[in-house]
Design a protein around this motif. Structure first.
Motif, short mmCIF file in Angstrom:
data_model
loop_
_atom_site.label_atom_id
_atom_site.label_comp_id
_atom_site.label_asym_id
_atom_site.label_seq_id
_atom_site.Cartn_x
_atom_site.Cartn_y
_atom_site.Cartn_z
N ILE A 451 0.86 -1.41 -0.11
CA ILE A 451 -0.06 0.09 0.03
C ILE A 451 0.80 1.37 0.10
O ILE A 451 0.54 2.32 -0.72
N LEU A 452 1.73 1.25 0.91
CA LEU A 452 2.73 2.60 0.98
C LEU A 452 3.60 2.70 -0.25
O LEU A 452 3.68 3.84 -0.53
N PHE A 453 4.03 1.55 -0.77
CA PHE A 453 4.97 1.82 -1.86
C PHE A 453 4.27 2.16 -3.09
O PHE A 453 4.65 3.08 -3.96
N GLN A 454 3.02 1.96 -3.16
CA GLN A 454 1.95 2.27 -4.47
C GLN A 454 1.60 3.69 -4.16
O GLN A 454 1.70 4.62 -5.11
N ILE A 455 1.33 4.19 -2.92
CA ILE A 455 1.14 5.64 -2.69
C ILE A 455 2.62 6.46 -3.01
O ILE A 455 2.38 7.46 -3.51
N GLU A 456 3.46 5.82 -2.75
CA GLU A 456 4.71 6.69 -3.03
C GLU A 456 4.86 6.84 -4.58
O GLU A 456 5.47 7.96 -4.85
N HIS A 458 2.69 6.80 -6.80
CA HIS A 458 1.56 7.82 -7.01
C HIS A 458 2.11 9.29 -6.92
O HIS A 458 1.76 10.17 -7.68
N GLU A 459 2.67 9.55 -5.65
CA GLU A 459 2.92 11.03 -5.28
C GLU A 459 4.22 11.56 -5.67
O GLU A 459 4.43 12.31 -6.33
N SER A 460 5.24 10.51 -6.08
CA SER A 460 6.61 10.97 -6.38
C SER A 460 7.05 10.54 -7.88
O SER A 460 8.11 11.03 -8.43
N GLY A 461 6.22 9.66 -8.23
CA GLY A 461 6.57 9.19 -9.66
C GLY A 461 7.91 7.96 -9.39
O GLY A 461 8.08 7.40 -10.62
N GLN A 527 13.80 13.32 7.38
CA GLN A 527 13.95 14.34 6.15
C GLN A 527 15.11 13.84 4.91
O GLN A 527 15.12 14.19 3.96
N GLU A 528 15.95 12.85 5.49
CA GLU A 528 16.99 12.17 4.72
C GLU A 528 16.47 11.09 3.83
O GLU A 528 17.09 10.57 2.94
N SER A 529 15.44 10.39 3.95
CA SER A 529 14.94 9.58 3.31
C SER A 529 14.69 9.61 2.06
O SER A 529 14.42 10.83 1.27
N CYS A 530 14.74 8.36 1.21
CA CYS A 530 14.69 8.45 -0.38
C CYS A 530 13.09 8.53 -0.85
O CYS A 530 12.68 8.54 -1.75
N PHE A 531 12.25 8.29 0.29
CA PHE A 531 10.86 8.02 -0.01
C PHE A 531 10.20 9.71 0.38
O PHE A 531 10.29 10.20 1.43
N SER A 532 9.34 10.18 -0.42
CA SER A 532 8.93 11.32 -0.64
C SER A 532 7.76 11.54 0.39
O SER A 532 7.66 12.33 1.30
N ILE A 533 7.03 10.30 0.62
CA ILE A 533 5.91 10.27 1.68
C ILE A 533 6.57 10.47 2.96
O ILE A 533 5.94 11.04 4.07
N THR A 534 7.80 9.79 3.32
CA THR A 534 8.46 9.75 4.56
C THR A 534 9.32 11.03 4.71
O THR A 534 8.94 11.74 5.82
N GLN A 535 9.71 11.97 3.82
CA GLN A 535 10.14 13.24 4.05
C GLN A 535 9.25 14.44 4.18
O GLN A 535 9.48 15.03 4.97
N ALA A 536 8.12 14.19 3.79
CA ALA A 536 7.00 14.97 4.16
C ALA A 536 6.37 14.99 5.73
O ALA A 536 5.90 16.13 5.77
N LEU A 537 6.75 14.16 6.09
CA LEU A 537 6.22 13.98 7.63
C LEU A 537 6.75 15.46 8.20
O LEU A 537 5.63 15.90 9.29
N PRO A 538 7.89 15.49 8.50
CA PRO A 538 8.43 16.68 9.43
C PRO A 538 7.43 17.94 8.96
O PRO A 538 7.39 18.93 9.63
#
Length: 570
Positions: A451-456, A458-461, A527-538
């Motif tokens: 689920i989370l990788f599919q959302i990633e 969709h959001e970042s390409g 903030q250093e993660s390669c996943f945009s949905i994780t970077q966006a958390l802070p």
């Protein structure tokens, strides 16, 4: 179970073979198949009965018999065990016969051999005074058993089929053990058998017909006992064929076809395949009613031949649909099937078999698109909304039948027919907002990663391999919270830790380093993660608590509604 006509009793082998009762392996039951592993297990169990601290009896499990007169019984389940014990007894009798030939206590050993054989192998008919065997094997094994083994004749070693070789080898194997255990003492042989037949016992279930036997199978299988309902169906179908003027070569040909089907699927998978196949071209049948329905509808030799031909063709389709790595599939088809396996959803299989038969050679894109649509429906209906599967199965069965009979013959008509099991956006989004997955279960963990990788994506390409060991599933509120999470009471920690909104993908090393630290300590790593949905958390959440978890999950629900959707209007 009160409607079933059957009896149940615990019986020793002596009781089973007494009082002139006879037993028959149905002609089309599987051949004798036990090998040295099973012989050794049985032998060790028997020897255990003679040890100093031995138990009073050894349980050999369920024995399912069919009889209309309580005198002659067909062995529906248990032929391998009964056949092997009979071979062991014959091996012991063969040893007594050899003692007689060697003139070792010849007169008494002959009496022992005759008495034991009459009790456990054959009996004298009180009317005709003809000796008859208490056990008959199937059509491939009985000639060898009756011609050589029962009369203790010298057994040939050449010109035998595989199962006849096993019968001969079993006799030799057990005779070697008995000679070693009893030596040249006929009294010891007789005492050994006499004790054994009283200490080996079964739970014997006797039914009156195939339908009752099948119902017993269903009941026992639901309690974890594996029985051969596959063989039961085979016996019924082949009894129809053999009742007519059928040549032996024709019987052999259809038997080879049957064995090819079972070998391709495995005997344990065959009953499930049979139901899926039947529902792909017939009105929906529950598992408990399948055998009764087939017995009612398949009554002629022609119908049996037609059924076997259709089963043969559909078995390979079923095997393909259960194997996402099948080389005949296109990449997108393999991906869709892999998703269905991950979701553990089987309800669409009957419809997919019908669609494969109909479209794979004439309009494959319909099958490919339908397979993808089914994964979307399954994700919404089964994984997120957790709606009743029986309602879903009725729709799939209806569509399968209409595909099979040609009523539904194009993409638009098929997808519209599935709309009733497609949870609409409002229902899906509401269920997603409240969804939790206990990731202590490996399948749940895999689904959340998906689920989370599919959302990633969709959001970042960016497309990451969601099963890669390079990435972990980060629980922002940890599964084992430290003191840094004391602002959330323990009850709420338990309620929210497995919510989708509390989880995010993260690099494995980073995930290990941050452990169960507080949210503010984790921000730099996010903030250093390669996943945009994780970077966006802070950027979106300055703190992490019940309300922020719910807010993030609501946001993810909106994205998920856009990803897993079917546009029925276009």
């Amino acid at each position: 179970m009160s409607a079933l006509n059957f009896n149940t009793a615990n019986q020793t082998f002596r009781q089973l073979l007494g009082n002139g009762l006879t037993y028959r392996v149905p002609p089309f039951q599987r051949d004798y198949s036990w090998t040295e592993d099973e012989w050794e297990d049985l032998w060790q169990d028997i020897l255990g009965l003679f040890s100093e601290d031995s138990e009073s009896a050894h349980y050999l499990g369920y024995l399912v018999l069919q009889s209309s007169d309580s005198k002659q019984f067909e062995i529906i389940d248990g032929q391998q065990r009964l056949s092997t014990i009979s071979i062991l007894i014959l091996a012991a009798l063969g040893h007594l016969q050899n003692l007689v030939k060697d003139n070792i206590d010849a007169e008494r050993n002959q009496r022992r051999k005759d008495n034991l054989q009459n009790s456990y192998i054959g009996y004298v008919d009180p009317v005709s005074l003809i000796s008859r065997s208490k056990l008959e094997l199937n059509r491939h094994n009985n000639r060898f058993y009756q011609t050589y083994m029962v009369p203790l004749e010298t057994m040939p070693k050449r010109g035998l089929n595989a199962s006849e070789h096993l019968l001969r080898r079993a006799f030799d194997w057990f005779q070697t053990r008995i000679v070693g255990y009893c030596q040249k003492d006929g009294t010891a042989v007789a005492a050994f058998l006499d004790t054994m037949v009283d200490k080996l016992f079964f739970t014997v279930i006797t039914v009156t017909d195939e339908l009752n036997a099948f119902k017993v199978f269903e009941t026992l299988n639901s309690r974890g006992v594996r029985l051969s309902a596959t063989d039961l169906l085979k016996n019924y179908l082949f009894s129809i064929v053999s009742s007519g003027d059928t040549h032996e070569t024709e019987l052999s040909a259809i038997e080879e076809r049957w064995e090819r089907i079972v070998d391709e699927l495995g005997s344990e998978s065959f009953p499930e395949f049979l139901r899926v196949y039947w529902n792909s071209c017939n009105p929906l049948v529950r598992k408990v009613d399948l055998f009764k329905t087939i017995r009612k509808q398949i009554v002629t030799r022609g119908q049996v031949f037609d059924l076997l031909r259709s089963l043969d063709k559909s078995a390979s389709i079923y095997a393909t649909l259960r194997d996402p790595q099948d080389s005949s599939l296109e990449a997108s088809e393999r991906q869709s099937l892999d998703r269905l396996l991950m979701f553990n959803v089987r309800q669409p299989l009957a419809m997919l078999i019908a669609a494969y038969r109909k479209f794979i050679d004439v309009d494959r894109p319909i099958f490919t698109r339908l397979l993808h649509a089914v994964t979307v429906i399954s994700f919404r209906y089964n994984v997120i909304c957790n709606l009743p599967p029986q309602d879903q199965e009725k729709i799939y069965n209806s569509v399968a039948n209409k595909i099979s009979n040609g009523t539904l013959n194009n993409w638009r008509s098929i997808i519209n027919a599935l709309q009733d099991i497609y949870p609409e956006d409002r229902l899906f989004s509401a269920a997603f907002q409240e969804k939790e997955f206990k990731t202590t279960a490996s399948r749940n963990k895999k689904v959340v990663r998906y689920i989370l990788f599919q959302i990633e994506k969709h959001e970042s390409g960016q497309e990451f391999e969601f099963e890669s060991a390079a990435y972990n599933l980060e629980h922002i509120l940890p599964e084992n919270p430290s003191a840094a999470w004391s602002h959330m009471d323990e009850h709420n920690q338990d309620r929210f830790v497995y919510r989708i909104g509390n989880m995010t993908p993260l690099e494995k090393k980073t995930n290990r380093n941050i452990g169960n630290k507080g949210y503010l300590e984790k921000i730099a790593a996010f903030q250093e993660s390669c996943f945009s949905i994780t970077q966006a958390l802070p950027d979106r959440y300055t703190e992490w608590n019940e309300s922020t978890i719910a807010a993030r999950q609501n946001q993810l629900a909106k994205i998920a509604t856009a990803i897993w959707r079917i546009d029925f209007g276009n």
